[in-house]
Motif scaffolding. Structure first.
Motif: not given
Ligand SMILES: [Zn+2]
Ligand SMILES: [Zn+2]
Length: 397
Positions: A136, A76, A101, A332
């Motif tokens: 996210e 990601d 993240c 997720e």
């Molecule tokens: Zn993440």
């Protein structure tokens, strides 16, 4: 540790790429610069490149021979809408945007694997390197699947990883079956009848009604769900009224629900809806219930989770691979891809000391977070080995 020497030799270059992406974070579906870097790098390595899937998503493809077998690897690319508090040289250059993240690290590890696989081509079949936008909260993974990701790029198995600061660097943690929770968020509007605060008997009080709904909702987990089925229901907001002496017309409850199966999700939804309606009715009020689905539970395929754990064990040793790790209440959106294709998601340790920049490790989504560059070659090696094992030249012969 059995790191691929070729990848270890790129550690400095991978670190440079990672820190450059960290310094230029982009929010979901706005990853223009990041996806341009990804596409440029992939072309340089000799991959076929497809851009513009789910706006900023990129897929790199490497084919060796004419075996129909194919593996997908996913990373990601998006950052979080939060202010970075770090002061090191590669800290975010943008106010209110931060790679909090570690998706900068995920993207870089997949690039490292892509470069290695494109150069060595030590497999038979096809690998699709999937770089997704908007993990996210906005479901970039779902959008990619809806836009036909796996029709255009069919995969027999897919794999992804997430850095995990509470796990020591050099360790992996996985579990077969449900590993990350599915989420829902709710808005419950209680409609009463407003009146003077001194004359409650002439109205219907939505504040007291909302308080009873919030309290009764806490019995859903403890009294209606099996103790073997982990569920969290948190009321995180209650809004009502503006004056000391006015009983308002309405009150609003909001919050989040997390669980590990679709069945649990439906059960909580039905019970919460019933409690809200009937509790409101008991007070003469009315409840409007809106429970929206977040990401589905992330469910690892048992066979692929075992395969991934075996490959990880060859790299870091059995003592550093937790095969039956704990369930995690976070969510997720790789879960959408796992609903379409069997595969597995693994946590890559990156804690237990200082990161590559001499920065002390802390939890993801913390304003002092940084991805630990020390683990870049390890993550890239795992991605590469998953492909070499899954599409091994021996198995094809
Ligand atoms: Zn993440
Ligand atoms: Zn996150």
């Amino acid at each position: 540790m059995n790191i691929e020497p070729r990848i270890a030799a790129w550690h400095e270059e991978l670190t440079r790429i990672r820190r450059d992406i960290h310094a230029h974070p982009e929010l979901g579906f706005e990853e223009e610069r990041t996806s341009a870097i990804v596409a440029r790098e992939l072309r340089e390595y000799g991959c076929e490149v497809t851009t513009g899937i789910a706006k900023t998503g990129v897929v790199g493809t490497i084919r060796v021979g004419n075996s129909p077998r194919a593996v997908g690897l996913r990373a990601d690319m998006d950052c979080l809408p939060m202010q970075e508090m770090n002061s090191f040289a590669h800290a975010s250059k943008f106010k209110g945007r931060m790679h909090g993240c570690g998706h900068d690290g995920h993207t870089t590890m997949l690039l490292g694997a892509a470069k290695y696989l494109a150069e060595t081509r030590n497999f038979q079949g096809t690998v699709h390197l999937i770089f997704q936008p908007a993990e996210e909260g906005q479901g970039g993974g779902r959008v990619m699947v809806e836009e036909g990701l796996f029709e255009k790029f069919p995969c027999d198995a897919i794999f992804a990883m997430h850095n995990w600061p509470v796990l020591e660097a050099g360790k992996f943690q996985i579990r077969p079956g449900p590993m990350l929770a599915g989420g829902m968020r709710f808005d419950i509007t209680v409609k009463g009848r407003g009146t003077h605060g001194a004359k409650p008997e002439t109205g219907i009080d939505p504040v007291i009604t909302a308080a009873h709904i919030a309290t009764a909702a806490q019995s859903i987990v403890s009294r209606t769900m099996s103790p073997h089925e982990p569920v969290v229901l948190s009321v995180t907001q209650i809004h009502a009224g503006d004056a000391y002496n006015v009983i308002p017309e309405t009150a609003v409850l909001r919050g989040t629900i997390r669980c590990f199966s679709e069945q649990a999700r439906e059960q909580v939804r039905a019970t919460f809806t019933r409690i809200a309606h009937e509790m409101a009715g008991a007070f003469g009020a009315e409840a409007i219930v809106d429970i929206k689905d977040g990401y589905p539970p992330l469910v690892n395929d048992e066979k692929e989770a075992g395969f991934l754990a075996d490959v990880a064990t060859e790299i870091v040793g059995a003592e550093n691979v937790e095969r039956n790790g704990p369930r995690i209440m976070g969510s997720e959106d790789f879960s959408y891809m796992l609903q379409a294709v069997p595969g597995a998601f693994v946590m890559l340790g990156q804690g237990g000391g200082t990161s590559g920049s001499g920065h002390t490790s802390c939890e993801v989504h913390n304003p002092g977070y940084d991805f630990n560059d020390d683990v870049l070659p390890l993550g890239a090696t795992l991605f590469a080995r998953l492909v070499e094992k899954k599409l091994s030249t021996e198995a094809a012969a």
